[in-house]
Write an enzyme that holds these catalytic residues in place. Structure first.
Site, PDB file in Angstrom:
ATOM      1  N   GLU A  34      34.889  58.099  24.022  1.00  0.00           N
ATOM      2  CA  GLU A  34      35.936  59.118  23.875  1.00  0.00           C
ATOM      3  C   GLU A  34      35.886  60.050  25.082  1.00  0.00           C
ATOM      4  O   GLU A  34      34.841  60.582  25.410  1.00  0.00           O
ATOM      5  CB  GLU A  34      35.740  59.902  22.570  1.00  0.00           C
ATOM      6  CG  GLU A  34      36.694  61.070  22.369  1.00  0.00           C
ATOM      7  CD  GLU A  34      38.166  60.698  22.496  1.00  0.00           C
ATOM      8  OE1 GLU A  34      38.637  59.850  21.729  1.00  0.00           O
ATOM      9  OE2 GLU A  34      38.854  61.258  23.403  1.00  0.00           O
ATOM     10  N   GLY A  39      38.712  62.236  17.314  1.00  0.00           N
ATOM     11  CA  GLY A  39      39.794  62.217  16.327  1.00  0.00           C
ATOM     12  C   GLY A  39      41.160  62.058  16.957  1.00  0.00           C
ATOM     13  O   GLY A  39      42.133  61.758  16.268  1.00  0.00           O
ATOM     14  N   GLY A  40      41.278  62.285  18.266  1.00  0.00           N
ATOM     15  CA  GLY A  40      42.527  62.011  18.974  1.00  0.00           C
ATOM     16  C   GLY A  40      43.683  62.925  18.588  1.00  0.00           C
ATOM     17  O   GLY A  40      43.495  64.059  18.136  1.00  0.00           O
ATOM     18  N   THR A  41      44.878  62.409  18.732  1.00  0.00           N
ATOM     19  CA  THR A  41      46.109  63.196  18.600  1.00  0.00           C
ATOM     20  C   THR A  41      46.285  63.764  17.201  1.00  0.00           C
ATOM     21  O   THR A  41      46.537  64.960  17.027  1.00  0.00           O
ATOM     22  CB  THR A  41      47.339  62.305  18.925  1.00  0.00           C
ATOM     23  OG1 THR A  41      47.124  61.673  20.180  1.00  0.00           O
ATOM     24  CG2 THR A  41      48.611  63.111  18.960  1.00  0.00           C
ATOM     25  N   CYS A  42      46.185  62.921  16.176  1.00  0.00           N
ATOM     26  CA  CYS A  42      46.493  63.358  14.809  1.00  0.00           C
ATOM     27  C   CYS A  42      45.640  64.558  14.427  1.00  0.00           C
ATOM     28  O   CYS A  42      46.131  65.561  13.923  1.00  0.00           O
ATOM     29  CB  CYS A  42      46.268  62.202  13.831  1.00  0.00           C
ATOM     30  SG  CYS A  42      46.646  62.641  12.141  1.00  0.00           S
ATOM     31  N   HIS A 441      59.560  63.688 -16.765  1.00  0.00           N
ATOM     32  CA  HIS A 441      60.479  64.824 -16.612  1.00  0.00           C
ATOM     33  C   HIS A 441      59.702  66.125 -16.593  1.00  0.00           C
ATOM     34  O   HIS A 441      58.759  66.263 -17.364  1.00  0.00           O
ATOM     35  CB  HIS A 441      61.475  64.848 -17.781  1.00  0.00           C
ATOM     36  CG  HIS A 441      62.366  66.049 -17.749  1.00  0.00           C
ATOM     37  ND1 HIS A 441      63.447  66.141 -16.882  1.00  0.00           N
ATOM     38  CD2 HIS A 441      62.317  67.216 -18.440  1.00  0.00           C
ATOM     39  CE1 HIS A 441      64.029  67.310 -17.077  1.00  0.00           C
ATOM     40  NE2 HIS A 441      63.361  67.982 -18.008  1.00  0.00           N
TER      41      HIS A 441
HETATM   42  C1  LIG Z   1      53.173  66.968  17.242  1.00  0.00           C
HETATM   43  C2  LIG Z   1      52.868  65.644  16.580  1.00  0.00           C
HETATM   44  C3  LIG Z   1      52.901  65.551  15.207  1.00  0.00           C
HETATM   45  C4  LIG Z   1      52.623  64.335  14.589  1.00  0.00           C
HETATM   46  N1  LIG Z   1      52.702  64.263  13.230  1.00  0.00           N
HETATM   47  C5  LIG Z   1      52.470  63.088  12.631  1.00  0.00           C
HETATM   48  C6  LIG Z   1      52.541  62.981  11.217  1.00  0.00           C
HETATM   49  O1  LIG Z   1      52.817  63.971  10.514  1.00  0.00           O
HETATM   50  N2  LIG Z   1      52.295  61.790  10.636  1.00  0.00           N
HETATM   51  C7  LIG Z   1      51.978  60.680  11.386  1.00  0.00           C
HETATM   52  O2  LIG Z   1      51.762  59.611  10.834  1.00  0.00           O
HETATM   53  N3  LIG Z   1      51.896  60.745  12.729  1.00  0.00           N
HETATM   54  C8  LIG Z   1      52.128  61.922  13.368  1.00  0.00           C
HETATM   55  N4  LIG Z   1      52.027  61.988  14.728  1.00  0.00           N
HETATM   56  C9  LIG Z   1      51.645  60.779  15.482  1.00  0.00           C
HETATM   57  C10 LIG Z   1      50.114  60.560  15.385  1.00  0.00           C
HETATM   58  O3  LIG Z   1      49.430  61.707  15.802  1.00  0.00           O
HETATM   59  C11 LIG Z   1      49.648  59.344  16.188  1.00  0.00           C
HETATM   60  O4  LIG Z   1      50.497  58.268  15.922  1.00  0.00           O
HETATM   61  C12 LIG Z   1      48.234  59.016  15.746  1.00  0.00           C
HETATM   62  O5  LIG Z   1      47.351  60.013  16.198  1.00  0.00           O
HETATM   63  C13 LIG Z   1      47.737  57.638  16.178  1.00  0.00           C
HETATM   64  O6  LIG Z   1      47.192  57.696  17.421  1.00  0.00           O
HETATM   65  P1  LIG Z   1      46.226  56.571  17.989  1.00  0.00           P
HETATM   66  O7  LIG Z   1      45.284  56.077  16.958  1.00  0.00           O
HETATM   67  O8  LIG Z   1      47.041  55.585  18.684  1.00  0.00           O
HETATM   68  O9  LIG Z   1      45.410  57.367  19.113  1.00  0.00           O
HETATM   69  P2  LIG Z   1      45.204  58.909  19.377  1.00  0.00           P
HETATM   70  O10 LIG Z   1      45.071  59.658  18.110  1.00  0.00           O
HETATM   71  O11 LIG Z   1      46.220  59.373  20.349  1.00  0.00           O
HETATM   72  O12 LIG Z   1      43.763  58.909  20.065  1.00  0.00           O
HETATM   73  C14 LIG Z   1      43.494  58.268  21.264  1.00  0.00           C
HETATM   74  C15 LIG Z   1      42.145  58.757  21.766  1.00  0.00           C
HETATM   75  O13 LIG Z   1      41.776  58.001  22.909  1.00  0.00           O
HETATM   76  C16 LIG Z   1      41.201  58.851  23.861  1.00  0.00           C
HETATM   77  N5  LIG Z   1      41.363  58.233  25.172  1.00  0.00           N
HETATM   78  C17 LIG Z   1      42.514  57.984  25.835  1.00  0.00           C
HETATM   79  N6  LIG Z   1      42.264  57.337  27.004  1.00  0.00           N
HETATM   80  C18 LIG Z   1      40.930  57.176  27.067  1.00  0.00           C
HETATM   81  C19 LIG Z   1      40.057  56.603  28.033  1.00  0.00           C
HETATM   82  N7  LIG Z   1      40.521  56.025  29.149  1.00  0.00           N
HETATM   83  N8  LIG Z   1      38.723  56.658  27.817  1.00  0.00           N
HETATM   84  C20 LIG Z   1      38.224  57.211  26.689  1.00  0.00           C
HETATM   85  N9  LIG Z   1      38.998  57.761  25.732  1.00  0.00           N
HETATM   86  C21 LIG Z   1      40.340  57.753  25.915  1.00  0.00           C
HETATM   87  C22 LIG Z   1      41.981  60.147  23.721  1.00  0.00           C
HETATM   88  O14 LIG Z   1      41.243  61.248  24.219  1.00  0.00           O
HETATM   89  C23 LIG Z   1      42.177  60.218  22.206  1.00  0.00           C
HETATM   90  O15 LIG Z   1      41.135  60.927  21.590  1.00  0.00           O
HETATM   91  C24 LIG Z   1      52.286  63.206  15.373  1.00  0.00           C
HETATM   92  C25 LIG Z   1      52.216  63.301  16.760  1.00  0.00           C
HETATM   93  C26 LIG Z   1      52.506  64.510  17.368  1.00  0.00           C
HETATM   94  C27 LIG Z   1      52.432  64.609  18.864  1.00  0.00           C
END
Ligand SMILES: Cc1cc2nc3c(=O)[nH]c(=O)nc-3n(C[C@H](O)[C@H](O)[C@H](O)COP(=O)(O)OP(=O)(O)OC[C@H]3O[C@@H](n4cnc5c(N)ncnc54)[C@H](O)[C@@H]3O)c2cc1C
Length: 458
Positions: A34, A39-42, A441
């Site tokens: 990482e 935990g990434g985006t979510c 209901h």
């Molecule tokens: C504002 C917003 C609101 C959202 N709300 C919702 C919602 O309500 N419900 C829903 O289902 N989805 C929602 N989403 C979408 C959801 O967040 C993503 O679809 C979800 O996080 C899945 O992401 P992922 O598993 O592909 O990777 P991500 O969660 O994006 O994680 C990828 C990880 O990889 C790491 N990484 C990247 N490149 C490298 C590298 N070269 N080396 C090492 N690590 C790396 C990053 O740092 C990150 O931690 C929302 C998105 C946004 C932007």
């Protein structure tokens, strides 16, 4: 240290950690890498923090409406942005820490922090370390897309990530993009007290939804005072020091919107540009999404891509489902495929929009004989009792197979109620099963059987 593993997982989004843990439990030596926050985006900049803000915004709005329910407040509603942010940070932080401690505590799993880059189809570099593995799983997710619009390099802008770090209220937030992210942030900040203008180049919001759904969503947001500039065909950004400008060519209204802050909510781009995909020979499309087959295998036999970076989903639940598909195929010898999943997602404005399967437009184009059922939320007693009767429900049925093709539930509870339709679709059961089911209901769900009893040809 022996840097050879059975599996390397790149990224700790919504599929990587679960896959790493499953493989480690199956006795494989796993490395997970990482470069940012666990935990990434979510967890950090997507679902979790935004939904805490949706909850704070809902509380503010309900407090403003308290009089309608016969409840008097001693003073006008005031939103304390620092406390809103602290609540968000606490909930998001717990989730992030949970992912990190889970991974660090998983036997057979080694965590690396740093940027991962392919050196070959079996080797990945993280800083000074070169890791090798038989199998590599990419879960690198995406980030906000920032298209090369005129003025973008000179004008300060926010994305979903930087706006979530805010602990003060923008006076006037101008949002470019009328999709899911733009609409959720728009309503959140309007309810916190900002002026909000949404600029969208299409002729309607959330343009891939049915027109009646977009129009109702627009009306809901406009009733709260959000301004819309649709048909903004030539967007240009301008920096006026204290203010930002978005030039629009809308054919009507002032040619420019000025505000205190600018949010770009113009879609997502995959984090694949700096991953060294070329060193491993991994094929991608013109937008940088990694090409995969229905089992999420890339063109390189030892490499898989899961989550947003494969362009097959774009949601937390699709990324997690990607993990389930890969784990089933590799570890359980069960054939699972992306083709088996039904499109489903929510838009978390208030009231929310729950969606599954086809839109009405798609059903019309499918060449099937289609039946439709509709009901305004004003005719759903639970919604009326709650004082939340905006929106409507719509369901589409295949007249020949009797299976449900899709549904929209735009209304209170729509984000949960949609699952009773979705599960029936997975069961491939005829709609008559639910039409005859006795629902409880008073609920929103009890009107779905009623709506199914009132189907008519489209
Ligand atoms: C504002 C917003 C609101 C959202 N709300 C919702 C919602 O309500 N419900 C829903 O289902 N989805 C929602 N989403 C979408 C959801 O967040 C993503 O679809 C979800 O996080 C899945 O992401 P992922 O598993 O592909 O990777 P991500 O969660 O994006 O994680 C990828 C990880 O990889 C790491 N990484 C990247 N490149 C490298 C590298 N070269 N080396 C090492 N690590 C790396 C990053 O740092 C990150 O931690 C929302 C998105 C946004 C932007």
């Amino acid at each position: 240290m022996n840097n050879t593993y059975d599996a390397i997982v790149i990224g700790t989004g919504q599929s990587g950690p679960s896959l790493a843990a499953r493989m480690a439990a199956a006795g494989k030596r796993v490395a997970i890498i990482e470069r940012g926050r666990f935990g990434g985006t979510c967890v950090n900049t997507g679902c979790i923090p935004t939904k805490t803000l949706v909850a704070s915004a809902y509380a503010a709005q309900l407090a403003r409406r308290a009089g309608e329910f016969g409840v008097e407040l001693a003073s006008p509603v005031r939103v304390d942005m620092k406390r809103v942010k602290a609540r968000k940070d606490e909930i998001s932080g717990k989730s992030r820490d949970g992912v990190e401690s889970w991974l660090r505590g998983t036997p057979n799993c080694t965590v690396f922090q740093g940027h991962a880059r392919f050196e070959s189809s079996h080797d990945v570099r993280v800083g000074e370390e070169l890791l090798g593995a038989e199998q590599i799983f990419i879960n690198v997710g995406g980030r906000a897309a920032v298209p090369p619009m005129p003025g973008v390099t000179r004008t300060p802008y926010l994305t979903n990530s930087s706006l979530l770090d805010f602990s003060s209220l923008p006076r006037h937030l101008v949002i470019v993009g009328g999709g899911y992210v733009g609409l959720e942030f728009g309503q959140i900040f309007r309810r916190f007290g900002s002026d909000v203008t949404i600029v969208e180049k299409a002729s309607r919001l959330i343009a891939h939804e049915d027109e009646d759904v977009s129009k109702e969503v627009q009306a809901i947001l406009e009733r709260e005072g959000i301004k819309m500039r649709l048909n903004a065909t030539c967007i240009e950004l301008a920096n006026y020091g204290e203010e930002v400008g978005v030039r629009v060519d809308c054919g009507e209204g002032a040619p420019e919107v000025r505000g205190s802050h600018l949010l770009l909510a113009m879609g997502r781009t995959p984090n694949t540009n700096d991953l060294g995909l070329e060193n491993a020979g991994i094929a991608q499309d013109a937008h940088g999404y990694i090409l995969v087959d229905d089992q999420l295998r890339t063109n390189v036999p030892s490499i898989w891509a899961l989550g947003d970076c494969n362009g097959r989903g774009g949601f937390t639940h699709t990324s997690y489902n990607d993990f389930e598909i890969v784990a089933a195929n590799l570890l359980d010898h069960e054939k699972r495929s992306v083709k088996d999943r039904i499109k489903a997602y929510n838009l978390y404005i208030d009231p929310p929009l729950g969606r599954c399967g086809m839109t009405e437009q798609e059903a019309r184009m499918s060449g099937r004989r289609v039946l439709i059922g509709m009901r305004p939320m004003a005719r759903v007693s639970r919604a009326v009792e709650k004082g939340e009767s905006q929106g409507f429900m719509k369901v589409l049925v295949d007249e020949d197979s009797k299976e449900i093709l899709g549904a929209n539930i735009l209304g209170t509870g729509g984000d949960e109620v949609i699952h009773c339709v979705l599960d029936l679709m997975y069961a491939r059961a005829p709609y008559t099963v639910m039409q005859r089911a006795m629902h409880i209901h008073p609920t929103v769900s009890e009107l779905i059987p009623t709506m199914l009893g009132e189907l008519r040809p489209i």
